[in-house]
Motif scaffolding. Structure first.
Motif, mmCIF file in Angstrom:
data_model
loop_
_atom_site.group_PDB
_atom_site.id
_atom_site.type_symbol
_atom_site.label_atom_id
_atom_site.label_comp_id
_atom_site.label_asym_id
_atom_site.label_seq_id
_atom_site.Cartn_x
_atom_site.Cartn_y
_atom_site.Cartn_z
ATOM 1 N N ASN A 14 65.473 26.558 -24.716
ATOM 2 C CA ASN A 14 64.460 26.661 -23.681
ATOM 3 C C ASN A 14 65.125 27.106 -22.371
ATOM 4 O OD1 ASN A 14 63.137 25.162 -21.210
ATOM 5 N ND2 ASN A 14 61.506 25.428 -22.718
ATOM 6 N N LEU A 15 64.570 28.127 -21.729
ATOM 7 C CA LEU A 15 65.224 28.690 -20.553
ATOM 8 C C LEU A 15 65.203 27.726 -19.364
ATOM 9 C CD1 LEU A 15 64.096 32.426 -20.730
ATOM 10 C CD2 LEU A 15 66.212 31.377 -21.563
ATOM 11 N N GLY A 16 64.212 26.865 -19.305
ATOM 12 C CA GLY A 16 64.198 25.853 -18.253
ATOM 13 C C GLY A 16 65.367 24.898 -18.395
ATOM 14 N N LYS A 17 65.674 24.505 -19.623
ATOM 15 C CA LYS A 17 66.806 23.609 -19.863
ATOM 16 C C LYS A 17 68.124 24.337 -19.611
ATOM 17 C CE LYS A 17 64.258 20.706 -23.120
ATOM 18 N NZ LYS A 17 64.136 20.203 -24.514
ATOM 19 N N LEU A 18 68.159 25.623 -19.931
ATOM 20 C CA LEU A 18 69.356 26.418 -19.656
ATOM 21 C C LEU A 18 69.605 26.495 -18.143
ATOM 22 C CD1 LEU A 18 71.317 28.316 -21.414
ATOM 23 C CD2 LEU A 18 69.999 30.178 -20.411
ATOM 24 N N ARG A 19 68.549 26.685 -17.385
ATOM 25 C CA ARG A 19 68.680 26.737 -15.925
ATOM 26 C C ARG A 19 69.125 25.389 -15.358
ATOM 27 N NH1 ARG A 19 66.522 31.413 -13.780
ATOM 28 N NH2 ARG A 19 65.161 32.612 -15.164
ATOM 29 N N ALA A 20 68.701 24.311 -15.993
ATOM 30 C CA ALA A 20 69.117 22.984 -15.530
ATOM 31 C C ALA A 20 70.625 22.800 -15.706
ATOM 32 C CB ALA A 20 68.352 21.900 -16.288
ATOM 33 N N ILE A 21 71.165 23.294 -16.804
ATOM 34 C CA ILE A 21 72.623 23.228 -17.001
ATOM 35 C C ILE A 21 73.326 24.049 -15.931
ATOM 36 C CG2 ILE A 21 74.532 23.790 -18.558
ATOM 37 C CD1 ILE A 21 72.582 23.382 -20.905
#
Length: 231
Positions: free
Chosen positions: A39-46
């Protein structure tokens, strides 16, 4: 010097990304040509946790893993890349999302953006050429001085119909952007789009703007006029 925390090693980040892989997200992404399920939102959180770490970004890019490369593009320092490095990265970027983020998040912020636009624009590789067109779209909208806009319309008119898919989408976007941003050329852009009919029947969800250039131009201009009238 950038310091990488103990939990921010490449193997541990790859494991973290692997743990986030969602089969449903992967199925959707693969329909768009992207081979990852994060999920790109989770990728951005990292990426937000890591902040800018250019050396780590280089290591993540070198893994050739799509999700890792997307993360790399979020934590790199765009101005730290040479023109040759960006050219090589672009030619390696076959996953559409990696290609898109590289152009929009990195190359556009690089001092080499204009040199790469010229370098890629006529490239024999249509995917590479599409990046040149993407950079041209940015100039059409923001810095058109020095561009031969009628010449771009000539080229679009001659080549759009038979262009490979990725390049065709970028050229079509450029056609629409010229019509939107340059009223003096709007009638010609509309006429080219109407005659060529590229993406005219593309399925468009409700409340989304069609990629068919005449519909796209007219809708965005309508919104601009409404916004101007209300201001």
């Amino acid at each position: 010097m950038e310091v990488i925390g103990m939990t921010d090693t490449v193997p541990e980040l790859l494991a973290e990304l692997a743990a986030l892989d969602d089969p449903r997200a992967r199925e959707v992404n693969e329909r768009n040509g992207d081979d990852h399920g994060v999920n790109l939102g989770k990728l951005r959180a990292i990426a937000k946790r890591l902040k800018a770490q250019h050396e780590l970004a280089l290591e993540l890019w070198a893994t050739d893993e799509t999700a890792a490369r997307l993360l790399a593009l979020l934590i790199c320092r765009p101005k730290a890349f040479s023109e040759a490095e960006l050219d090589a990265m672009l030619r390696e970027s076959r996953a559409p999302k990696v290609h898109d983020w590289l152009v929009n998040y990195v190359v556009k912020k690089s001092p080499h953006a204009e040199a790469l636009r010229l370098r890629w624009f006529d490239d024999a590789d249509a995917v590479v050429a599409s990046a040149g067109w993407a950079l041209t779209i940015d100039r059409v909208a923001k810095r058109p001085d020095g561009l031969d806009l009628p010449g771009l319309l000539d080229l679009i008119e001659a080549e759009l119909v038979d262009a490979p898919e990725r390049k065709q989408w970028a050229m079509n976007h450029c056609l629409a952007q010229i019509g939107i941003s340059h009223p003096a050329l709007r009638a010609r852009a509309l006429a080219i789009g109407e005659r060529l009919e590229v993406l005219k029947d593309y399925p468009t969800p409700p409340n989304c703007t069609s990629p068919f250039a005449p519909a796209w131009i007219n809708e965005i201009v309508r919104r601009q006029e409404l916004a101007a009238a209300g201001s």
